[in-house]
Design a protein around this motif. Sequence first.
Motif, short mmCIF file in Angstrom:
data_model
loop_
_atom_site.label_atom_id
_atom_site.label_comp_id
_atom_site.label_asym_id
_atom_site.label_seq_id
_atom_site.Cartn_x
_atom_site.Cartn_y
_atom_site.Cartn_z
N VAL A 159 64.46 -41.95 41.33
CA VAL A 159 65.70 -41.40 40.81
C VAL A 159 65.32 -40.27 39.85
CG1 VAL A 159 67.76 -41.85 39.40
CG2 VAL A 159 66.97 -43.57 41.03
N THR A 160 65.88 -39.10 40.08
CA THR A 160 65.61 -37.94 39.23
C THR A 160 66.88 -37.53 38.51
OG1 THR A 160 63.88 -37.18 40.73
CG2 THR A 160 64.76 -35.56 39.19
N ARG B 169 74.10 -34.84 28.43
CA ARG B 169 73.27 -33.72 28.88
C ARG B 169 72.94 -33.76 30.37
NH1 ARG B 169 73.74 -29.87 25.19
NH2 ARG B 169 72.74 -30.35 23.24
N ILE B 170 73.25 -34.85 31.03
CA ILE B 170 72.89 -35.00 32.45
C ILE B 170 73.75 -34.09 33.31
CG2 ILE B 170 72.82 -36.58 34.41
CD1 ILE B 170 72.07 -38.79 32.44
N GLN B 171 73.07 -33.32 34.18
CA GLN B 171 73.76 -32.42 35.09
C GLN B 171 73.79 -32.96 36.51
OE1 GLN B 171 71.52 -28.80 34.39
NE2 GLN B 171 73.10 -28.07 32.98
N THR B 172 72.67 -33.49 37.00
CA THR B 172 72.63 -34.06 38.35
C THR B 172 71.80 -35.33 38.36
OG1 THR B 172 70.66 -32.80 39.03
CG2 THR B 172 72.80 -31.77 39.46
N ALA C 189 71.91 -43.17 27.08
CA ALA C 189 70.81 -42.28 27.48
C ALA C 189 69.94 -42.90 28.57
CB ALA C 189 69.94 -41.97 26.26
N VAL C 190 69.10 -42.04 29.15
CA VAL C 190 68.05 -42.46 30.08
C VAL C 190 66.73 -42.32 29.33
CG1 VAL C 190 66.89 -41.95 32.26
CG2 VAL C 190 69.37 -41.64 32.07
N TYR C 191 65.93 -43.36 29.31
CA TYR C 191 64.66 -43.37 28.60
C TYR C 191 63.52 -43.52 29.61
CZ TYR C 191 67.54 -44.95 24.62
OH TYR C 191 68.48 -45.08 23.65
N PRO D 287 63.28 -32.12 34.69
CA PRO D 287 63.97 -33.37 34.97
C PRO D 287 63.17 -34.60 34.56
CG PRO D 287 63.05 -32.47 36.98
CD PRO D 287 62.81 -31.45 35.90
N ILE D 288 63.87 -35.71 34.46
CA ILE D 288 63.26 -37.01 34.21
C ILE D 288 63.27 -37.76 35.53
CG2 ILE D 288 63.54 -39.23 33.07
CD1 ILE D 288 64.77 -37.79 30.71
N THR D 289 62.11 -38.26 35.94
CA THR D 289 62.02 -39.00 37.19
C THR D 289 61.60 -40.44 36.91
OG1 THR D 289 61.46 -37.00 38.41
CG2 THR D 289 60.96 -39.09 39.47
#
Length: 172
Positions: free
Chosen positions: A132-133, A112-115, A93-95, A142-144
Amino acid sequence: MRAPDAGDGAGGVALRPPRHQADPRAVAWWTAQALILAVPVAGAAVAAYWLFTGHPVWLGVLVAGFAVCCLALALAGPRASYRVERWEVTDDAVYTRKGWLTHTWRVAPMSRIQTVDTARGPVQRLFGLADVTVTTASAAGPITIEGLDHELAAELAARLTAITQATPGDAT
């Protein structure tokens, strides 16, 4: 503590403090951004006081206090952000964690990441930084990850792309 089941078959993603901070140069970048906004706003308040009023003392004190608060927030805010904002990318995951008073945690499972996007504005380029988004199917948006060294951001985007492609799931 565990995040709700993300539907990735792994039974959820552990919620824990992310390990990394933004690049230290991000403080200078955030300060420059804040000053680009605060100086004209404070200057406009002072100019309006001098041009459009009869110079009452009470209003002068109020305007001066406002200008000092604008500048203090522009100088202190970025340092506070640097202390609390964190990010981390694992194979799962990205936290991210953001916020001064209210900490907002975001976890994006790789499935779950699309782009994955990187961005470098003109002021960021002066400081050698990039964002990075990570976009998911989440309604939260989005998560940035802000204020990364531009080379680290490019490496991170490449790593996320590789992990995402190798992760089973439909990113929805």
